[in-house]
Design a protein around this motif. Structure first.
Motif, mmCIF file in Angstrom:
data_model
loop_
_atom_site.group_PDB
_atom_site.id
_atom_site.type_symbol
_atom_site.label_atom_id
_atom_site.label_comp_id
_atom_site.label_asym_id
_atom_site.label_seq_id
_atom_site.Cartn_x
_atom_site.Cartn_y
_atom_site.Cartn_z
ATOM 1 N N PRO A 146 0.853 -1.192 0.000
ATOM 2 C CA PRO A 146 0.000 0.000 0.000
ATOM 3 C C PRO A 146 0.883 1.235 0.000
ATOM 4 C CG PRO A 146 0.092 -0.939 2.199
ATOM 5 C CD PRO A 146 0.845 -1.885 1.291
ATOM 6 N N ALA A 147 0.335 2.389 -0.304
ATOM 7 C CA ALA A 147 1.171 3.592 -0.373
ATOM 8 C C ALA A 147 0.400 4.806 0.123
ATOM 9 C CB ALA A 147 1.641 3.824 -1.812
ATOM 10 N N VAL A 148 1.131 5.760 0.682
ATOM 11 C CA VAL A 148 0.567 7.034 1.115
ATOM 12 C C VAL A 148 1.223 8.143 0.309
ATOM 13 C CG1 VAL A 148 0.282 8.667 3.015
ATOM 14 C CG2 VAL A 148 0.114 6.201 3.448
ATOM 15 N N THR A 160 6.790 6.652 10.537
ATOM 16 C CA THR A 160 5.668 5.878 11.078
ATOM 17 C C THR A 160 4.881 5.211 9.956
ATOM 18 O OG1 THR A 160 5.501 7.376 12.978
ATOM 19 C CG2 THR A 160 3.586 6.009 12.495
ATOM 20 N N ILE A 161 4.701 5.917 8.849
ATOM 21 C CA ILE A 161 3.981 5.355 7.704
ATOM 22 C C ILE A 161 4.681 4.090 7.204
ATOM 23 C CG2 ILE A 161 3.349 5.745 5.285
ATOM 24 C CD1 ILE A 161 2.940 8.709 6.011
ATOM 25 N N LYS A 162 5.990 4.171 7.031
ATOM 26 C CA LYS A 162 6.735 3.026 6.506
ATOM 27 C C LYS A 162 6.805 1.890 7.532
ATOM 28 C CE LYS A 162 10.409 3.848 4.004
ATOM 29 N NZ LYS A 162 11.712 4.391 3.552
ATOM 30 N N ALA A 163 6.932 2.252 8.802
ATOM 31 C CA ALA A 163 6.972 1.215 9.837
ATOM 32 C C ALA A 163 5.654 0.447 9.906
ATOM 33 C CB ALA A 163 7.289 1.839 11.186
ATOM 34 N N ALA A 166 3.471 0.735 4.832
ATOM 35 C CA ALA A 166 3.071 1.420 3.609
ATOM 36 C C ALA A 166 4.246 2.158 2.983
ATOM 37 C CB ALA A 166 1.936 2.408 3.892
ATOM 38 N N ALA A 167 4.255 2.222 1.672
ATOM 39 C CA ALA A 167 5.253 3.006 0.948
ATOM 40 C C ALA A 167 4.895 4.488 1.017
ATOM 41 C CB ALA A 167 5.320 2.546 -0.502
ATOM 42 N N VAL A 168 5.885 5.328 0.730
ATOM 43 C CA VAL A 168 5.687 6.776 0.726
ATOM 44 C C VAL A 168 5.907 7.304 -0.696
ATOM 45 C CG1 VAL A 168 6.597 8.992 1.521
ATOM 46 C CG2 VAL A 168 6.307 7.094 3.142
ATOM 47 N N ILE A 381 -3.485 3.236 9.329
ATOM 48 C CA ILE A 381 -2.804 2.658 8.161
ATOM 49 C C ILE A 381 -2.998 1.148 8.124
ATOM 50 C CG2 ILE A 381 -0.547 2.239 7.122
ATOM 51 C CD1 ILE A 381 0.270 5.035 8.128
ATOM 52 N N ARG A 382 -2.891 0.509 9.264
ATOM 53 C CA ARG A 382 -3.076 -0.937 9.296
ATOM 54 C C ARG A 382 -4.506 -1.332 8.926
ATOM 55 N NH1 ARG A 382 0.258 -2.348 14.918
ATOM 56 N NH2 ARG A 382 2.347 -2.230 13.995
#
Length: 561
Positions: A146-148, A160-163, A166-168, A381-382
């Motif tokens: 998934p990506a943000v 935090t997004i990657k942890a 999710a991709a950035v 995100i999860r």
């Protein structure tokens, strides 16, 4: 939600009813029912709805209360969850016509590539072509991910997004819609395709750019990124962009706008009373909003739509609004009202657990990474992107800036029946409206970030006949300030005005909008520009400027031409 190897099954129907709750001024949590957090498989699920003719700007009544999000343009209220698809389309069309400008559908050609480090986008439409790109940073593990989409590298904490898995996607919105341009000469990939004088504002142009990135991801085959799990985030002006982007593309599963301020989440009707950045200032600072919004900068109660309904457009998808109660200029009280109002639609659709508003924070620094947001960010995100969480949305509204929905509504939340359906296939019958274009002067590039030290000054109720008066409202921070100057006509109309004021010692103007000026320090003269020199009797207009140095009270004088 149905899952398959961690992927959300695409679906566009809305889940069954949960009992709607009575409207209240504040809440600590929103009841959670069967989750409806899969993004739709299409950008606009209501594109086939037949929308009635929209009202003209000149015929709109003044309504102090927030419009009823459940009330259709024909005057009836929706009765089933299935009705929401076409009601949402009505809100979308109203928002485009009167607030943001039209978001064109997918261009005739969209191509591009997705690699482990970069996304390229090539678009062409009716003989015009443009290209832009975005860098990509993948989390650890094996994709597809998934990506943000992070606006301008300035949004929710990317670590935090990657942890969270999710991709950035680092998105440069200025490549699609450039700031610092007049309204009649907008620049960027969007305006290359649709014309530099397009009445569509930058926020919608930025949203269009993200939609084209998603088009490319969908076409890429899914080896790197998942097409069904895209999020978006941004802070400040980029929070405005993230807010509009998520509302207008139903393929976005999770939106996370931060401290978006005027032109973002706060209800337009609440901004004048809260002392947030004025609507005329936000409209003039950059062409963020559509050109048509200029009619409403001093009359938001005439708008047939407000941002609580834009919040409702996200439903039932994931929405996590992060806000700052320590900066009144950002309109946090009005933003909380928008979230509470939109949450009523989430509840009625049985998706109350899918929206979170969080302004209960200790650190007042603008756009800081805050510990209070770290866990809900991970959990959202999860739940909405990775597909392995069950987070329940909350309304964590700070007592420093707590809005009361009951002060703003005269409608109740209906109990909607569950009646799945397929959206009609009849194409929309109302063509887009093209309002006149009015260019501002060069705006500042940095928004004010701290609360006003001097509250907006109410203009005299009886200004002298045949003359004009001027007042100043200040928004100050360490080393700089923004001044908003209101010019009020007397009992006779003004046809051209001239304002004189003396800046505090050491202060220097860096940018100004909606006025011409002579000088940058000391005694400065301001005169009207072409589109705001005429003021009706008893009416007013505003201009503003940003300056370095310390602020102090200023006493302007106004003379009419």
């Amino acid at each position: 939600m149905t899952t398959d190897s961690g992927r959300s099954t695409l679906r566009s129907t809305i889940v069954a009813l949960a009992a709607a709750l009575a409207i209240s001024g504040a809440a600590t949590a929103i009841p959670h029912s069967t989750p409806a957090f899969a993004a739709a498989g299409v950008e606009d699920g209501g594109a086939g709805c037949a929308v009635p003719t929209l009202p003209d700007a000149g015929s709109l009544p003044t309504t102090a209360k927030l419009p009823d999000p459940f009330k259709k343009l024909d005057g009836t209220r929706i009765t089933t969850t299935a009705d929401w698809t076409c009601r949402r389309e009505e809100i979308k069309k109203l928002s485009e016509k009167f607030v943001y400008g039209e978001k064109p559908a997918k261009p005739q050609s969209v191509t591009g590539t997705v690699s482990a480090t970069n996304i390229t986008v090539n678009v062409s439409h009716q003989g015009r072509s443009a290209s832009f790109s975005a860098s990509l940073s993948l989390p650890s593990g094996t994709g597809p991910f998934p990506a943000v989409v992070v606006f301008g590298g300035f949004g929710a904490d990317t670590a935090t997004i990657k942890a969270a898995g999710a991709a950035v996607i680092n998105y440069d919105p200025y490549a699609v819609g450039k700031e610092g341009t007049p309204r009649n000469n907008k620049q960027g990939a969007f305006y290359t395709l649709y014309g530099s004088s397009s009445p569509t504002g930058l926020l919608m142009a930025w949203a269009w750019g993200v939609s084209r990135i998603i088009d490319v991801i969908e076409q890429s085959g899914g080896s790197v990124l998942r097409a069904d799990a895209t999020g978006v985030t941004g802070c400040s002006r980029f929070g405005k962009g993230a807010f509009v982007t998520g509302a207008f593309d139903e393929r976005i599963a999770l939106s996370m706008p931060i401290e978006s301020g005027s032109a973002g989440a706060p209800i337009f009707r609440g901004i004048p009373g809260e002392g947030a950045q004025s609507l005329s200032s936000a409209y003039g600072e950059q062409p963020w909003l559509g050109d048509a919004f200029g009619t409403f900068t001093s009359a938001p109660s005439r708008l047939p739509v407000d941002t609580h309904e834009v919040v409702a457009m996200f439903a039932p998808r994931g929405l996590f609004i992060m806000d700052n109660p320590h900066i009144a200029n950002l309109g946090p009280r009005s933003a909380s009202v928008a979230a509470l109002g939109g949450a009523e639609v989430y509840k009625a659709l049985g998706a109350g657990g899918n929206i979170t508003y969080w302004s209960d924070i200790a650190d007042g620094t603008h756009c800081a990474n805050r510990p209070e947001w770290r866990d809900p960010l991970t959990q959202n995100i999860r739940k909405f992107l990775v597909g392995n969480g069950s987070y329940t949305g909350q309304m964590r509204i700070s007592s420093k800036a707590q809005g009361r929905l009951s002060d703003w509504v005269d409608w109740t939340t209906p109990v909607l029946g569950n009646q799945p359906t397929t959206p009609p296939t009849t194409p929309p019958t109302t063509p887009p409206t093209t309002p006149p274009t009015t260019p501002p002067t060069t705006p500042p590039t940095t928004p004010p970030t701290t609360p006003p030290t001097t509250p907006p000054t109410t203009p005299p109720t009886t200004p002298p006949a045949g003359a004009c008066s001027a007042t100043v409202a200040l928004n100050s921070w360490t080393g700089g300030f923004v001044a908003t100057v209101r010019i009020t006509a007397g009992s006779s109309a003004v046809n051209g005005w001239h304002v004189s004021l003396t800046l505090p010692s050491g202060a220097a103007i860096t940018n100004a909008w909606n006025a011409n000026r002579s000088g940058n320090s000391g005694a400065v003269q301001f005169t009207n520009v072409a589109y705001n020199g005429q003021i009706a009797a008893g009416g007013y207009t505003e201009f503003g400027f940003q300056a370095s140095g310390n602020s102090a009270a200023m006493t302007p004088t106004c003379t009419s031409s």
